[in-house]
Design a protein around this motif. Structure first.
Motif, PDB file in Angstrom:
ATOM      1  N   ILE B  29       3.015  -6.566   6.701  1.00 49.43           N
ATOM      2  CA  ILE B  29       3.129  -5.808   5.451  1.00 49.43           C
ATOM      3  C   ILE B  29       4.533  -5.864   4.892  1.00 49.43           C
ATOM      4  CG2 ILE B  29       1.264  -4.220   6.071  1.00 49.43           C
ATOM      5  CD1 ILE B  29       3.450  -2.154   6.794  1.00 49.43           C
ATOM      6  N   ASN B  30       4.648  -5.591   3.598  1.00 50.79           N
ATOM      7  CA  ASN B  30       5.955  -5.378   2.972  1.00 50.79           C
ATOM      8  C   ASN B  30       6.347  -3.911   3.006  1.00 50.79           C
ATOM      9  OD1 ASN B  30       6.016  -8.071   2.302  1.00 50.79           O
ATOM     10  ND2 ASN B  30       5.375  -7.741   0.177  1.00 50.79           N
ATOM     11  N   ASN B  31       5.349  -3.066   2.843  1.00 51.32           N
ATOM     12  CA  ASN B  31       5.609  -1.633   2.816  1.00 51.32           C
ATOM     13  C   ASN B  31       4.347  -0.870   3.200  1.00 51.32           C
ATOM     14  OD1 ASN B  31       4.015  -0.666   0.341  1.00 51.32           O
ATOM     15  ND2 ASN B  31       5.245  -2.313  -0.557  1.00 51.32           N
ATOM     16  N   LEU B  32       4.529   0.396   3.499  1.00 55.05           N
ATOM     17  CA  LEU B  32       3.400   1.273   3.781  1.00 55.05           C
ATOM     18  C   LEU B  32       3.643   2.568   3.024  1.00 55.05           C
ATOM     19  CD1 LEU B  32       1.504   1.727   7.063  1.00 55.05           C
ATOM     20  CD2 LEU B  32       2.239   3.764   5.817  1.00 55.05           C
ATOM     21  N   GLN B  33       2.617   3.065   2.392  1.00 53.48           N
ATOM     22  CA  GLN B  33       2.747   4.259   1.561  1.00 53.48           C
ATOM     23  C   GLN B  33       1.784   5.331   2.060  1.00 53.48           C
ATOM     24  OE1 GLN B  33       2.003   2.859  -2.505  1.00 53.48           O
ATOM     25  NE2 GLN B  33       2.590   0.820  -1.771  1.00 53.48           N
ATOM     26  N   TRP B  34       2.174   6.573   1.857  1.00 56.42           N
ATOM     27  CA  TRP B  34       1.295   7.705   2.126  1.00 56.42           C
ATOM     28  C   TRP B  34       1.043   8.453   0.816  1.00 56.42           C
ATOM     29  CZ3 TRP B  34      -1.267   8.868   6.564  1.00 56.42           C
ATOM     30  CH2 TRP B  34      -0.867   8.212   7.737  1.00 56.42           C
ATOM     31  N   TYR B  35      -0.223   8.843   0.647  1.00 56.93           N
ATOM     32  CA  TYR B  35      -0.638   9.579  -0.539  1.00 56.93           C
ATOM     33  C   TYR B  35      -1.367  10.847  -0.095  1.00 56.93           C
ATOM     34  CZ  TYR B  35       0.066   5.304  -3.334  1.00 56.93           C
ATOM     35  OH  TYR B  35       0.597   4.192  -3.948  1.00 56.93           O
ATOM     36  N   ARG B  36      -1.348  11.847  -0.958  1.00 59.82           N
ATOM     37  CA  ARG B  36      -2.114  13.079  -0.738  1.00 59.82           C
ATOM     38  C   ARG B  36      -3.131  13.221  -1.869  1.00 59.82           C
ATOM     39  NH1 ARG B  36       1.536  17.062  -1.824  1.00 59.82           N
ATOM     40  NH2 ARG B  36       0.582  17.455  -3.849  1.00 59.82           N
ATOM     41  N   GLN B  37      -4.303  13.731  -1.523  1.00 56.97           N
ATOM     42  CA  GLN B  37      -5.317  13.983  -2.532  1.00 56.97           C
ATOM     43  C   GLN B  37      -5.891  15.366  -2.307  1.00 56.97           C
ATOM     44  OE1 GLN B  37      -9.001  11.699  -2.452  1.00 56.97           O
ATOM     45  NE2 GLN B  37      -9.137  11.749  -4.687  1.00 56.97           N
ATOM     46  N   ALA B  90      -1.596   3.446   2.670  1.00 57.84           N
ATOM     47  CA  ALA B  90      -1.885   2.229   1.917  1.00 57.84           C
ATOM     48  C   ALA B  90      -0.818   1.199   2.266  1.00 57.84           C
ATOM     49  CB  ALA B  90      -1.894   2.504   0.421  1.00 57.84           C
ATOM     50  N   THR B  91      -1.227  -0.017   2.455  1.00 63.32           N
ATOM     51  CA  THR B  91      -0.282  -1.071   2.813  1.00 63.32           C
ATOM     52  C   THR B  91      -0.124  -2.064   1.667  1.00 63.32           C
ATOM     53  OG1 THR B  91      -2.077  -2.303   3.861  1.00 63.32           O
ATOM     54  CG2 THR B  91      -0.724  -0.916   5.288  1.00 63.32           C
ATOM     55  N   GLY B  92       1.103  -2.523   1.494  1.00 66.18           N
ATOM     56  CA  GLY B  92       1.411  -3.549   0.507  1.00 66.18           C
ATOM     57  C   GLY B  92       1.841  -4.813   1.222  1.00 66.18           C
ATOM     58  N   SER B  93       1.266  -5.941   0.832  1.00 64.97           N
ATOM     59  CA  SER B  93       1.506  -7.191   1.546  1.00 64.97           C
ATOM     60  C   SER B  93       1.791  -8.336   0.605  1.00 64.97           C
ATOM     61  CB  SER B  93       0.282  -7.558   2.390  1.00 64.97           C
ATOM     62  OG  SER B  93      -0.081  -6.517   3.250  1.00 64.97           O
ATOM     63  N   TYR B  97      -0.255  -7.379  -5.898  1.00 64.53           N
ATOM     64  CA  TYR B  97       0.044  -6.125  -6.598  1.00 64.53           C
ATOM     65  C   TYR B  97      -0.835  -4.992  -6.110  1.00 64.53           C
ATOM     66  CZ  TYR B  97       2.368  -9.188  -9.982  1.00 64.53           C
ATOM     67  OH  TYR B  97       3.173 -10.112 -10.594  1.00 64.53           O
ATOM     68  N   ILE B  98      -1.765  -5.298  -5.203  1.00 63.99           N
ATOM     69  CA  ILE B  98      -2.808  -4.336  -4.864  1.00 63.99           C
ATOM     70  C   ILE B  98      -2.609  -3.803  -3.456  1.00 63.99           C
ATOM     71  CG2 ILE B  98      -5.289  -3.957  -4.725  1.00 63.99           C
ATOM     72  CD1 ILE B  98      -5.593  -6.543  -6.378  1.00 63.99           C
ATOM     73  N   PRO B  99      -2.286  -2.525  -3.303  1.00 64.41           N
ATOM     74  CA  PRO B  99      -2.213  -1.960  -1.956  1.00 64.41           C
ATOM     75  C   PRO B  99      -3.615  -1.793  -1.389  1.00 64.41           C
ATOM     76  CG  PRO B  99      -1.853  -0.243  -3.587  1.00 64.41           C
ATOM     77  CD  PRO B  99      -1.986  -1.540  -4.342  1.00 64.41           C
ATOM     78  N   THR B 100      -3.696  -1.777  -0.088  1.00 63.74           N
ATOM     79  CA  THR B 100      -4.977  -1.609   0.593  1.00 63.74           C
ATOM     80  C   THR B 100      -5.008  -0.234   1.223  1.00 63.74           C
ATOM     81  OG1 THR B 100      -5.000  -3.974   1.066  1.00 63.74           O
ATOM     82  CG2 THR B 100      -6.544  -2.599   2.274  1.00 63.74           C
ATOM     83  N   PHE B 101      -5.988   0.566   0.848  1.00 67.79           N
ATOM     84  CA  PHE B 101      -6.062   1.955   1.285  1.00 67.79           C
ATOM     85  C   PHE B 101      -6.950   2.120   2.507  1.00 67.79           C
ATOM     86  CE2 PHE B 101      -3.959   4.422  -2.004  1.00 67.79           C
ATOM     87  CZ  PHE B 101      -3.847   3.504  -3.023  1.00 67.79           C
ATOM     88  N   GLY B 102      -6.575   3.079   3.348  1.00 66.63           N
ATOM     89  CA  GLY B 102      -7.454   3.509   4.419  1.00 66.63           C
ATOM     90  C   GLY B 102      -8.434   4.543   3.909  1.00 66.63           C
TER      91      GLY B 102
END
Lengths: 114, 111
Positions: B29-37, B90-93, B97-102
């Motif tokens: 990956i290039n980056n990993l992101q965390w989101y809240r919903q 979510a991972t960016g690779s 342009y599209i992150p992949t979400f768990g």
């Protein structure tokens, strides 16, 4: 602050109707996305657009089309709504940075197709 | 396709306790992101950690990344009832342009 707005929070439509979901972002982002979210399935990408009039299919494009005539606006169209398209629809935008940087989401549209 | 997988699927704790949730992924990956919903709302970006970073803090949030184990953790310290939400990684690779979400972890914080 980045703002992504969606035209409706809740929508009820009949089977066979043509449905338009609108999304507008105010941060001059190149990329815009439409997802649907269903329990147990997470977020699934329907379409994305990386520029005006440009679009790419996501994982589940069947039954949907999109339109991006202006940079700030990305529309999702259900040509003939069906009950299996009942879902939460989320729009997002992001800047043009390779490596999939932060996405900014709208509040979502909960669509019920009867 | 989902690359990130969160663990546990659900977590229930008392206010004041710490909450830890994990994310595992499969490819580089290039980056990993965390989101809240929050319930019935859109996702809100919390934090982004790049592949060359090991730890990042933001207020009561602490994110770690172990690229050798292809995993990340999100720690919320001194949780509050308002932290009740679903949390997604979510991972960016590569050049995408599209992150992949768990599929997310559902956190409930009891007052």
């Amino acid at each position: 602050d980045v703002k992504v707005t969606q035209s409706s929070r809740y929508l009820v439509k009949r089977t066979g109707e043509k449905v338009f979901l609108e999304c507008v972002q105010d941060m001059d982002h190149e990329n815009m996305f439409w997802y649907r979210q269903d329990p147990g399935l997470g977020l699934r990408l329907i379409y994305f657009s990386y520029d005006v009039k440009m679009k790419e299919k996501g994982d589940i494009p069947e039954g949907y089309s999109v339109s991006r005539e202006k940079k700030e606006r990305f529309s999702l169209i259900l040509e003939s709504a069906s009950t299996n398209q009942t879902s939460m629809y989320l729009c997002a935008s992001s800047p043009e940075v390779a490596g999939a940087e932060t996405q900014y989401f709208g509040p979502g549209t909960r669509l019920l197709v009867l | 396709s989902q690359q990130g997988e969160e663990d546990p699927q659900a977590l229930s704790i008392q206010e004041g306790e710490n909450a830890t949730m994990n994310c595992s992924y499969k490819t580089s990956i290039n980056n990993l992101q965390w989101y809240r919903q929050n319930s019935g709302r859109g996702l809100v970006h919390l934090i982004l950690i790049r592949s060359n970073e090991r730890e990042k803090h933001s207020g009561r949030l602490r994110v770690t990344l172990d690229t050798s184990k292809k995993s990340s953790s999100l720690l919320i310290t001194a949780s509050r009832a308002a932290d009740t939400a679903s949390y997604f990684c979510a991972t960016g690779s590569g050049g995408s342009y599209i992150p992949t979400f768990g599929r997310g972890t559902s956190l409930i914080v009891h007052p």
